[in-house]
Design a protein around this motif. Structure first.
Motif, PDB file in Angstrom:
ATOM      1  N   GLU A 482      32.749  36.678  -1.392  1.00  0.00           N
ATOM      2  CA  GLU A 482      33.581  35.694  -0.706  1.00  0.00           C
ATOM      3  C   GLU A 482      33.043  34.299  -1.005  1.00  0.00           C
ATOM      4  O   GLU A 482      31.836  34.051  -0.921  1.00  0.00           O
ATOM      5  CB  GLU A 482      33.576  35.954   0.797  1.00  0.00           C
ATOM      6  CG  GLU A 482      34.505  35.039   1.576  1.00  0.00           C
ATOM      7  CD  GLU A 482      34.596  35.420   3.045  1.00  0.00           C
ATOM      8  OE1 GLU A 482      35.155  34.642   3.836  1.00  0.00           O
ATOM      9  OE2 GLU A 482      34.080  36.516   3.387  1.00  0.00           O
ATOM     10  N   LEU A 483      33.932  33.391  -1.344  1.00  0.00           N
ATOM     11  CA  LEU A 483      33.531  32.018  -1.631  1.00  0.00           C
ATOM     12  C   LEU A 483      33.401  31.248  -0.327  1.00  0.00           C
ATOM     13  O   LEU A 483      34.267  31.354   0.555  1.00  0.00           O
ATOM     14  CB  LEU A 483      34.550  31.337  -2.548  1.00  0.00           C
ATOM     15  CG  LEU A 483      34.842  32.042  -3.876  1.00  0.00           C
ATOM     16  CD1 LEU A 483      35.802  31.197  -4.718  1.00  0.00           C
ATOM     17  CD2 LEU A 483      33.565  32.314  -4.654  1.00  0.00           C
ATOM     18  N   PRO A 484      32.357  30.460  -0.178  1.00  0.00           N
ATOM     19  CA  PRO A 484      32.201  29.677   1.053  1.00  0.00           C
ATOM     20  C   PRO A 484      33.280  28.599   1.146  1.00  0.00           C
ATOM     21  O   PRO A 484      33.808  28.138   0.142  1.00  0.00           O
ATOM     22  CB  PRO A 484      30.805  29.065   0.901  1.00  0.00           C
ATOM     23  CG  PRO A 484      30.539  29.062  -0.574  1.00  0.00           C
ATOM     24  CD  PRO A 484      31.240  30.262  -1.123  1.00  0.00           C
ATOM     25  N   GLY A 485      33.604  28.216   2.361  1.00  0.00           N
ATOM     26  CA  GLY A 485      34.576  27.146   2.559  1.00  0.00           C
ATOM     27  C   GLY A 485      35.887  27.608   3.135  1.00  0.00           C
ATOM     28  O   GLY A 485      36.753  26.787   3.449  1.00  0.00           O
ATOM     29  N   GLY A 486      36.075  28.935   3.240  1.00  0.00           N
ATOM     30  CA  GLY A 486      37.318  29.445   3.812  1.00  0.00           C
ATOM     31  C   GLY A 486      38.528  29.044   2.996  1.00  0.00           C
ATOM     32  O   GLY A 486      38.574  29.241   1.785  1.00  0.00           O
ATOM     33  N   ALA A 487      39.519  28.456   3.653  1.00  0.00           N
ATOM     34  CA  ALA A 487      40.743  28.039   2.969  1.00  0.00           C
ATOM     35  C   ALA A 487      40.532  26.796   2.124  1.00  0.00           C
ATOM     36  O   ALA A 487      41.421  26.415   1.351  1.00  0.00           O
ATOM     37  CB  ALA A 487      41.847  27.786   3.996  1.00  0.00           C
ATOM     38  N   ASN A 488      39.367  26.157   2.264  1.00  0.00           N
ATOM     39  CA  ASN A 488      39.084  24.933   1.509  1.00  0.00           C
ATOM     40  C   ASN A 488      37.774  25.072   0.735  1.00  0.00           C
ATOM     41  O   ASN A 488      36.796  24.359   1.003  1.00  0.00           O
ATOM     42  CB  ASN A 488      39.011  23.730   2.452  1.00  0.00           C
ATOM     43  CG  ASN A 488      40.315  23.510   3.195  1.00  0.00           C
ATOM     44  OD1 ASN A 488      41.328  23.157   2.599  1.00  0.00           O
ATOM     45  ND2 ASN A 488      40.292  23.735   4.502  1.00  0.00           N
ATOM     46  N   PRO A 489      37.728  25.959  -0.264  1.00  0.00           N
ATOM     47  CA  PRO A 489      36.473  26.151  -1.013  1.00  0.00           C
ATOM     48  C   PRO A 489      36.179  25.027  -1.989  1.00  0.00           C
ATOM     49  O   PRO A 489      35.065  24.932  -2.500  1.00  0.00           O
ATOM     50  CB  PRO A 489      36.723  27.466  -1.756  1.00  0.00           C
ATOM     51  CG  PRO A 489      38.207  27.528  -1.921  1.00  0.00           C
ATOM     52  CD  PRO A 489      38.783  26.884  -0.694  1.00  0.00           C
ATOM     53  N   GLY A 490      37.175  24.180  -2.277  1.00  0.00           N
ATOM     54  CA  GLY A 490      36.947  23.060  -3.187  1.00  0.00           C
ATOM     55  C   GLY A 490      37.144  23.437  -4.640  1.00  0.00           C
ATOM     56  O   GLY A 490      37.869  24.373  -4.974  1.00  0.00           O
ATOM     57  N   ARG A 491      36.456  22.713  -5.526  1.00  0.00           N
ATOM     58  CA  ARG A 491      36.577  22.912  -6.968  1.00  0.00           C
ATOM     59  C   ARG A 491      35.488  23.876  -7.440  1.00  0.00           C
ATOM     60  O   ARG A 491      34.313  23.684  -7.146  1.00  0.00           O
ATOM     61  CB  ARG A 491      36.435  21.571  -7.698  1.00  0.00           C
ATOM     62  CG  ARG A 491      36.605  21.674  -9.213  1.00  0.00           C
ATOM     63  CD  ARG A 491      36.293  20.368  -9.900  1.00  0.00           C
ATOM     64  NE  ARG A 491      37.192  19.300  -9.507  1.00  0.00           N
ATOM     65  CZ  ARG A 491      37.157  18.069 -10.016  1.00  0.00           C
ATOM     66  NH1 ARG A 491      36.241  17.755 -10.924  1.00  0.00           N
ATOM     67  NH2 ARG A 491      38.004  17.152  -9.613  1.00  0.00           N
ATOM     68  N   TRP A 492      35.887  24.917  -8.174  1.00  0.00           N
ATOM     69  CA  TRP A 492      34.962  25.932  -8.658  1.00  0.00           C
ATOM     70  C   TRP A 492      35.086  26.095 -10.165  1.00  0.00           C
ATOM     71  O   TRP A 492      36.119  25.748 -10.763  1.00  0.00           O
ATOM     72  CB  TRP A 492      35.221  27.280  -7.969  1.00  0.00           C
ATOM     73  CG  TRP A 492      34.632  27.313  -6.602  1.00  0.00           C
ATOM     74  CD1 TRP A 492      35.090  26.653  -5.496  1.00  0.00           C
ATOM     75  CD2 TRP A 492      33.456  28.009  -6.189  1.00  0.00           C
ATOM     76  NE1 TRP A 492      34.265  26.896  -4.418  1.00  0.00           N
ATOM     77  CE2 TRP A 492      33.264  27.734  -4.816  1.00  0.00           C
ATOM     78  CE3 TRP A 492      32.566  28.855  -6.837  1.00  0.00           C
ATOM     79  CZ2 TRP A 492      32.209  28.258  -4.087  1.00  0.00           C
ATOM     80  CZ3 TRP A 492      31.508  29.392  -6.117  1.00  0.00           C
ATOM     81  CH2 TRP A 492      31.325  29.089  -4.758  1.00  0.00           C
TER      82      TRP A 492
END
Length: 646
Positions: A482-492
């Motif tokens: 799971e990517l941190p940030g929930g619905a707003n993980p930002g730029r990956w």
């Protein structure tokens, strides 16, 4: 003092670089440049020239709180069309080096496109990609972080002149670390038309094989050639078309005589040398438009034998021929003198520290610059987790995969490239003559056979729950996170790298933006080398080099009907993935170090390979490592996702 060997300097490294930083009115290609600075470096990273200017954008200057350039400060500055020719002189024929290079490249190409003028560069190198290549033990790859790591003092953040200075010092350290490890540089040659990227890479590769290093020119440009006077040191010379003598020999002779060889014709060009002035080539057309004198090869050869002395640039003392070059170590090896440790913040140029504009500061004495090539104060840094490289022969694919899995099972960090952080090398029988073994031993790494590795305590498999066992961040095939940030993980970003030594074939990374039906919404949702960005740059492909490519995703703002982004690799040619070997994946926040890593090492006859998928789950995002391969080609994969390839 130590001696860094030049005898082992990689022959395919470029001959010179232009380190560039721009400040702009915004982040889109429609925005304008308000400041640009360039530092010219030779093949070993020594600064040979500098140039900078403010630019009137003809509009609101944008984020003044970032770059500090108000409309009042920009009043009276030249517009870009007035500086484009001068800037091109510093860029032409060199490799552009920048931090987040795709941005600077985009902004500069857009400015030249508006003028209807040819962009003078073909290749670029991103220092973020280089830092990732070197596996630097830092928390992220931001410029400030790398400056702190290499002990380079920043005076004014988001000032083009100071950022270019800082970046050139960072790049010099990284360049020497990469050269010492024998690593290929993450060079790329972006192209806009079908086949242009591959053609540009081939041209750059062929040119570099015989390209002489471009030496700094310490003489003032005396202007255009007057046949009654002859050639004068400092004159700018351009060659074009076929020559009777090797082009490299003519250019080297011109440089040794004190002339400045450039790759493009401008108003400052002194003479164009060509045996076919009516060929209609771009250089011939520009020479005719600019009124540049044109001579043939025979005339040049006659004139270059009696070049007149030039006028030295202010603050520069030209070195007598034969001085200021390499030194010889006690063992007879050639090299350049470098300091044991460099704290560049304590040795800043007083003029630069006082805020004097770069264009007012004379370029450094080339004899002093040759002695200032730096080795990294951080070279050879070790990490807490054992770093293991497995070397195998061409016919040891299955054995190599088996040993690499054992390395992962032991809790070690598996590597696919040699850098100074590798501490253990496992050598399979077919790789006994690999030249990387000697380089690894020079780093202090331990080189072991498979039997020696298996018998060592480090090879003992460790359970994930073992107390004190470091987390290597490894994500197995099929693993999810799971990517941190929930619905707003930002730029990956997803970065893929591999070892590849077949210049006639390439590995292409592609991305598909899929809806709930596992289909693209349209052809614009297929990102590949000839269409390297989805609409609004929400998914962007950056070919960082022939063995490394990166996909950047704006996960926060992807349309809601895009449910998954699938990233795959394809062999462009007749080879299959058994010849490619392991592919390493790094998943990370933008400008950050790896959040999770994976190594895909099970492909055999496949021509396309699914690497990983970013997908929505509930209100957040997850990533899954794939590893599924197919024997059909990229066209077949694209068609399966609904891409019209007709």
């Amino acid at each position: 003092m130590t001696v860094t060997s030049l005898a082992t300097w990689p022959v395919d490294y470029p001959s010179d670089y232009a380190v560039v930083d721009v400040e702009t009115t915004g982040l889109r290609s429609s925005d304008r440049i308000v400041s640009v600075a360039v530092e010219v470096l030779d093949r070993h990273g020594t600064v040979t020239d500098r140039w900078s200017t403010l630019v009137d954008p003809g509009r609101d200057p944008g984020p003044v709180h970032i770059h500090g350039l108000t409309a009042e400060r920009l009043a009276g500055a030249p517009t870009f069309d007035r500086v484009a020719e001068d800037l091109a002189e510093y860029l032409a024929g060199r490799v552009l080096v920048a931090h987040n290079a795709p941005f600077d490249w985009q902004m500069l190409t857009s400015e030249y496109r508006r003028l209807g003028t040819a962009w003078p560069m073909e290749r670029r190198l991103c220092t973020m990609a280089l830092a990732r290549h070197l596996e630097l033990p830092v928390g992220d790859y931001r410029l400030a972080t790398l400056a702190e790591y290499y002990r380079v003092r920043r005076l004014r953040a988001h000032d083009a002149v100071d950022d270019a200075r800082v970046l050139s010092e960072i790049f010099r350290y990284g360049l020497h670390e990469a050269a010492g490890a024998g690593l290929p540089l993450p060079l790329t040659a972006p192209g806009d038309e079908p086949g242009q990227r591959r053609a540009a890479v081939a041209r750059g590769r062929d040119a570099e094989r015989g390209a002489p290093a471009k030496a700094p020119c310490p003489w003032v440009n005396p202007g255009r050639l007057d046949l009654g006077v002859g050639l004068v040191q400092g004159m700018r010379v351009v060659f074009t078309g076929e020559t009777d003598r090797p082009r490299e020999a003519l250019e080297l002779r011109a440089t040794e005589a004190g002339l400045y060889v450039t790759g493009s014709v401008s108003g400052k060009t002194s003479v164009l040398v060509t045996n076919d002035p009516r060929s209609g080539s771009g250089k011939n057309r520009r020479a005719a438009q600019a009124g540049t004198p044109v001579i043939d090869e025979a005339t040049f050869v006659e004139l270059v034998g009696r070049v007149r002395p030039g006028t030295a640039r202010v603050g520069v003392v030209p070195a007598p021929r034969g001085e200021g070059g390499p030194v010889v170590g006690a063992d007879g090896s050639a090299g350049v003198v470098v300091p044991e440790r460099a704290d560049t913040g304590a040795a800043l140029d007083p003029a630069r520290a006082a805020g004097v504009p770069a264009e007012a500061v004379a370029a450094p004495d080339p004899t002093q610059a040759a002695a200032a090539a730096l080795e990294s104060p951080r070279a050879g840094a070790r990490t807490a987790v054992r770093q293991v490289l497995v070397l195998q022969g061409r016919d040891e694919h299955l054995d190599g995969g088996r040993v690499r899995q054992l390395v992962l099972d032991s809790g070690a960090r598996l590597r696919i490239n040699l850098t100074s952080t590798v501490d253990t090398v496992v050598v399979l029988p077919g790789a006994a003559g690999d030249p990387r073994i000697a380089r690894a031993e020079a780093f202090g790494a331990v080189c072991l056979t498979e039997a020696e590795w298996s018998a060592s305590p480090a090879a003992t498999p460790a359970a994930p729950s073992t107390p004190g066992r470091p987390d290597t961040g490894h994500l197995p095939r099929g693993g999810t996170v799971e990517l941190p940030g929930g619905a707003n993980p930002g730029r990956w970003t997803l970065n893929a790298s591999w070892a590849w030594d077949r210049p006639d074939e390439e590995i292409d990374i592609v991305a598909f933006l899929l809806d709930e039906h596992e289909r693209v919404r349209g052809d614009a949702d297929f990102v590949f080398w000839n269409q390297p960005a989805a609409p609004l740059d929400l998914v962007v492909l950056d070919a960082s080099g022939p063995a490394e490519q990166t996909v950047t995703l704006e996960l926060d703002v992807l349309p809601r009907d895009v449910r998954r982004v699938v990233i795959a690799a394809a062999v462009d040619g007749t080879s299959t993935f058994d010849a490619v070997g392991p592919i390493e994946l790094d998943v990370a926040p933008f400008q950050g170090t790896a959040f999770r890593r994976s190594v895909l090492d099970a492909a055999t006859v496949e021509r396309v390979l699914l690497l990983g998928t970013f997908y929505r789950l509930g209100t957040g995002w997850k990533f899954r490592t794939e590893g599924q391969g197919y024997e059909f080609d990229l066209a077949g994969l694209a068609a399966s996702f609904g891409v019209d390839i007709a």
